[in-house]
Design an enzyme around this catalytic site. Structure first.
Site, PDB file in Angstrom:
ATOM      1  N   HIS A 120      43.264  42.711  26.711  1.00 20.32           N
ATOM      2  CA  HIS A 120      44.370  43.689  26.777  1.00 20.32           C
ATOM      3  C   HIS A 120      44.929  44.089  25.414  1.00 20.32           C
ATOM      4  O   HIS A 120      46.127  44.314  25.276  1.00 20.32           O
ATOM      5  CB  HIS A 120      45.510  43.150  27.669  1.00 20.32           C
ATOM      6  CG  HIS A 120      45.112  42.981  29.101  1.00 20.32           C
ATOM      7  ND1 HIS A 120      45.987  42.497  30.057  1.00 20.32           N
ATOM      8  CD2 HIS A 120      43.948  43.224  29.753  1.00 20.32           C
ATOM      9  CE1 HIS A 120      45.365  42.465  31.237  1.00 20.32           C
ATOM     10  NE2 HIS A 120      44.129  42.885  31.071  1.00 20.32           N
ATOM     11  N   GLU A 129      42.542  48.256  38.815  1.00 20.92           N
ATOM     12  CA  GLU A 129      42.772  46.809  38.920  1.00 20.92           C
ATOM     13  C   GLU A 129      43.976  46.404  38.090  1.00 20.92           C
ATOM     14  O   GLU A 129      44.774  45.577  38.487  1.00 20.92           O
ATOM     15  CB  GLU A 129      41.528  46.038  38.449  1.00 20.92           C
ATOM     16  CG  GLU A 129      41.603  44.531  38.707  1.00 20.92           C
ATOM     17  CD  GLU A 129      42.276  43.740  37.602  1.00 20.92           C
ATOM     18  OE1 GLU A 129      42.665  42.600  37.847  1.00 20.92           O
ATOM     19  OE2 GLU A 129      42.434  44.259  36.483  1.00 20.92           O
ATOM     20  N   GLU A 130      44.103  47.005  36.891  1.00 22.42           N
ATOM     21  CA  GLU A 130      45.068  46.500  35.915  1.00 22.42           C
ATOM     22  C   GLU A 130      46.528  46.654  36.331  1.00 22.42           C
ATOM     23  O   GLU A 130      47.331  45.771  36.077  1.00 22.42           O
ATOM     24  CB  GLU A 130      44.853  47.184  34.556  1.00 22.42           C
ATOM     25  CG  GLU A 130      43.509  46.876  33.904  1.00 22.42           C
ATOM     26  CD  GLU A 130      43.378  45.432  33.452  1.00 22.42           C
ATOM     27  OE1 GLU A 130      44.279  44.632  33.720  1.00 22.42           O
ATOM     28  OE2 GLU A 130      42.343  45.116  32.832  1.00 22.42           O
ATOM     29  N   HIS A 144      35.863  46.630  37.463  1.00 21.91           N
ATOM     30  CA  HIS A 144      36.853  47.719  37.522  1.00 21.91           C
ATOM     31  C   HIS A 144      36.714  48.673  36.347  1.00 21.91           C
ATOM     32  O   HIS A 144      36.504  48.279  35.212  1.00 21.91           O
ATOM     33  CB  HIS A 144      38.283  47.201  37.689  1.00 21.91           C
ATOM     34  CG  HIS A 144      38.814  46.386  36.556  1.00 21.91           C
ATOM     35  ND1 HIS A 144      39.408  46.940  35.461  1.00 21.91           N
ATOM     36  CD2 HIS A 144      38.870  45.043  36.367  1.00 21.91           C
ATOM     37  CE1 HIS A 144      39.812  45.979  34.643  1.00 21.91           C
ATOM     38  NE2 HIS A 144      39.495  44.823  35.155  1.00 21.91           N
ATOM     39  N   ASP A 166      34.508  40.253  36.198  1.00 19.79           N
ATOM     40  CA  ASP A 166      35.734  40.689  35.525  1.00 19.79           C
ATOM     41  C   ASP A 166      36.295  39.572  34.657  1.00 19.79           C
ATOM     42  O   ASP A 166      37.495  39.386  34.553  1.00 19.79           O
ATOM     43  CB  ASP A 166      36.777  41.150  36.566  1.00 19.79           C
ATOM     44  CG  ASP A 166      38.019  41.741  35.896  1.00 19.79           C
ATOM     45  OD1 ASP A 166      37.934  42.128  34.710  1.00 19.79           O
ATOM     46  OD2 ASP A 166      39.076  41.800  36.546  1.00 19.79           O
ATOM     47  N   ASP A 194      36.932  43.874  29.259  1.00 18.90           N
ATOM     48  CA  ASP A 194      37.795  44.049  30.444  1.00 18.90           C
ATOM     49  C   ASP A 194      37.940  45.519  30.756  1.00 18.90           C
ATOM     50  O   ASP A 194      38.838  46.167  30.252  1.00 18.90           O
ATOM     51  CB  ASP A 194      39.150  43.392  30.184  1.00 18.90           C
ATOM     52  CG  ASP A 194      40.007  43.332  31.426  1.00 18.90           C
ATOM     53  OD1 ASP A 194      39.490  43.574  32.535  1.00 18.90           O
ATOM     54  OD2 ASP A 194      41.207  43.050  31.293  1.00 18.90           O
TER      55      ASP A 194
END
Ligand SMILES: [Zn+2]
Length: 454
Positions: free
Chosen positions: A421, A323-324, A277, A351, A289
């Site tokens: 994140h 995606e997130e 993604h 991912d 990520d």
């Protein structure tokens, strides 16, 4: 009898020759990835020149434009965009938070969770109720919770060897914590960051509000600050917590999945997807990520071209958007595949970070999984030992309803949540070699899927 033996012998020799030819090709794939690989340079550009890429942001659009140009420059047969409307949430000015313990005021790092509402310009200050689970919260009831900030402090289980399992066991607090707290009249929800390390970085992520429940602001707090808050509460249950956040959900924005394709020579209507993604959290460069997964996927197609491998089936590198905080890109991709009557035989997603390859998780029927098992000896020399039933990937998940077999690339999971994140999910934390080994692993699997189908 003699005929049968001869036939069996011929089949076995054929099988052995195929295995030898495959092992030679797979060796070449790794050589190309490790000696001439481009994924690392591409990742540097994506993280350092583009940076954070949350859905609806200027960074996300730049990433769309850049990956499209990149795949065109690599000379793939077809490069195209798929329109998709995505959520557009913005953080606004940096959050402020502190623990007020009597006269002592201790500032702590927090970050609004994606999708949360703001606190209003004055912020929210209230007493704190610490819990480790929803049942514990419900047992306290509205009398204890009303007007308070609920503090979710259940850590990821450090004894789990696969850290994704530990994440899965804790992430309900982040996703649904605000709603569960609001049901009992809380005015805010503060969630311990999803990581095994003790650090000062709030680890953000998506949350969602339930319907028919008041919306209350929610934020992640760093693990060090969570420990401090817990300790302070033990000393003084009457302390208060203050936080102010300025995030906002804007109208949905137009964005895109980016798709690059090498057309199949023999069965062009059968499609194999390899993807990651394109979006990342707003505080992160999104190196692991999921910048890693994107550049690895493009590298799979580049390697095939560089080696002159002409796939029988159509191979697509897909950069999924959103995606997130929504998965709209993954859903749109599967919707379009259905609408256009496309036959996707397999989809591979990366991912889980750009770390040392360990294997692939497979989502498919036992028969489909059984077809993959003879490939194990071809992949084992490269450390791909964990091949079996397991997770696919969020973006490719919606393809399962079309009968597509899903493969989730599985790298070592031990460091993923150190960076996940946060602002420290940076290019510098990615090892060139590990990233390239991952790209080669995916290319080897895609090569075998193309050769033998499923
Ligand atoms: Zn991701």
């Amino acid at each position: 009898m003699k005929k049968t033996i001869t036939l069996l012998f011929t089949v076995l020799v054929g099988y052995a020759q195929a295995q030898t030819a495959d092992s030679v090709t797979i060796r070449k794939i790794y050589d190309e990835a490790l000696a001439n690989g481009k994924s690392y340079d591409w990742l540097r550009y994506m993280t350092k020149q583009i940076g954070p890429r949350l859905s609806g942001s200027a960074g996300a659009q730049k990433a769309v434009d850049w990956t499209k140009q990149l795949m065109e420059k690599e000379g793939f047969d077809r490069v195209f965009l798929q329109d998709v409307m995505v959520p557009h949430w913005v953080r606004g000015a940096k959050e402020v938070a502190y623990i007020q313990n009597g006269k002592q005021k201790m500032t702590v790092p927090i970050a609004a969770l994606g999708g949360s509402i703001a606190t209003g310009p004055k912020g929210v200050e209230a007493g704190v109720i610490e819990v480790k689970s929803f049942p514990e919260l419900r047992a306290l009831g509205p009398d204890k919770v009303k007007g308070k900030i609920v503090f979710y402090n259940r850590p990821m289980d450090p004894t789990k060897i696969n850290t994704f399992e530990a994440y899965g066991g804790a992430v309900d607090q982040r996703a649904n914590g605000a709603t569960e707290a609001a049901k009992l009249g809380a005015v805010g929800a503060i969630v311990r960051s999803m990581t095994n390390v003790r650090d000062d970085n709030p680890h953000v992520g998506g949350m969602r509000y339930g319907t028919g429940v008041p919306l209350i602001p929610t934020a992640a707090i760093s693990t060090n600050a969570a420990d401090l808050l817990s300790k302070s509460l033990a000393e003084n249950p009457n302390l208060t917590f203050y936080f102010k956040q300025n995030c906002e959900t804007l109208p949905d924005a137009k964005s895109y999945n980016v798709v690059g394709e090498i057309k199949g020579s023999d069965k062009p209507d059968e499609i194999i997807v390899v993807g990651g993604h394109l979006d990342s959290w707003d505080l992160a460069e999104g190196a692991h990520d999921d910048g890693a997964g994107c550049v690895q996927s493009i590298e799979v197609l580049r390697i095939m071209k560089a080696l002159g491998i002409k796939p029988k089936r159509t191979i697509r590198a897909v950069m999924f958007m959103n995606e997130e905080n929504g998965l709209r890109g993954g859903v749109q991709y599967a919707d379009l595949a259905k609408k256009n009557n496309e036959k996707h035989i397999a989809a591979v997603e990366s991912d889980n970070g750009g770390f040392t390859p360990r294997g692939f998780g497979i989502v498919g029927t036992p028969d489909q999984r059984a077809k993959v098992m003879p490939w194990k000896p071809l992949l084992a020399p490269y450390g791909l030992l964990e091949i079996g039933a397991g997770g696919g990937g969020a973006d490719i998940g919606p393809l399962a309803q079309l009968g597509t077999v899903l493969f989730g690339f599985k790298p070592d999971s031990q460091r993923y949540f150190d960076y996940h994140h946060t602002t420290v999910d940076k290019f510098e934390t990615v090892s060139q070699r590990e990233l390239e080994l991952g790209a080669a692993s995916m290319a080897a699997l895609v090569y075998l899927l193309d050769q033998y189908g499923l």
